[in-house]
Write an enzyme that holds these catalytic residues in place. Structure first.
Site, PDB file in Angstrom:
ATOM      1  N   HIS A 139     -10.490  -0.376   1.608  1.00 24.65           N
ATOM      2  CA  HIS A 139      -9.597  -1.306   0.905  1.00 24.65           C
ATOM      3  C   HIS A 139      -9.173  -2.451   1.825  1.00 24.65           C
ATOM      4  CE1 HIS A 139      -8.302   0.378  -3.115  1.00 24.65           C
ATOM      5  NE2 HIS A 139      -9.169   1.273  -2.692  1.00 24.65           N
TER       6      HIS A 139
ATOM      7  N   ALA B 231       0.835  -1.198   0.000  1.00 24.03           N
ATOM      8  CA  ALA B 231       0.000   0.000   0.000  1.00 24.03           C
ATOM      9  C   ALA B 231       0.870   1.249   0.000  1.00 24.03           C
ATOM     10  CB  ALA B 231      -0.896   0.001   1.236  1.00 24.03           C
TER      11      ALA B 231
END
Length: 170
Positions: free
Chosen positions: A47, A31
């Site tokens: 997410h 990420a």
């Protein structure tokens, strides 16, 4: 290596997650987002909620090349997203953005397992009104071209529908 491009809320992240999940887990999610405000915190939480075990999340807002190199041999890796990484680098006023891009490209070339990269296609819109936004658009376009050149597959996601630009469908 697969490069997945698309606009905001095009479905590119969900599509990329599905590609990774076709392979045996555990899967690594790299990420690049940073939670600067409540809206971004909510996006990150959304997410994360979509990725239960066996997803492993690695935060790499800046040293993306290293995060890719550290992946265990054979482990599928999803990077989401390149344009946030580029934003982070530009806002940090990276001493040598070109060198960081070179390192990222080399890390992708040497990835130890399947690699899926997600990025926003920002070049379809109007010419931005300020120099920083124009530079960002240009740097993103150059980054995408470099990665597309070495990718086995390039997919453009529009309205949730994947369009294969390069390579075969998975």
């Amino acid at each position: 290596m697969t490069l997945v491009l698309g606009g905001a809320r095009s479905g590119k992240s969900r599509y990329a997650e599905g590609l990774i999940e076709l392979r045996p887990g555990p899967w690594r999610y790299v990420a690049t987002a940073q939670a600067w405000d409540d809206e971004m915190r909510a996006r990150i939480a959304e997410h994360r909620a979509r990725r239960p075990a066996p997803w492993e999340t690695v935060d790499a807002p800046r040293d993306l090349a290293q995060a890719i190199r550290q992946g265990p041999r054979g482990q599928p890796v999803l990077v989401d997203c390149l344009t946030l990484w580029l934003t982070n680098a530009m806002l940090d006023e990276a001493a040598d953005l070109a060198a960081e891009v070179d390192a990222l490209v080399e890390a992708c070339r040497g990835a130890a397992g399947p690699l899926v990269l997600v990025s926003n296609e920002v070049g379809f819109g109007i010419v931005p009104e300020n120099a920083l936004a124009r530079r960002f658009r240009d740097e993103a376009g150059r980054l995408h071209q470099r990665l597309a050149a070495i990718a086995d597959r390039v997919v453009l996601v529009v309205a949730g529908l994947p369009m294969i630009v390069k390579g075969d469908a998975e």
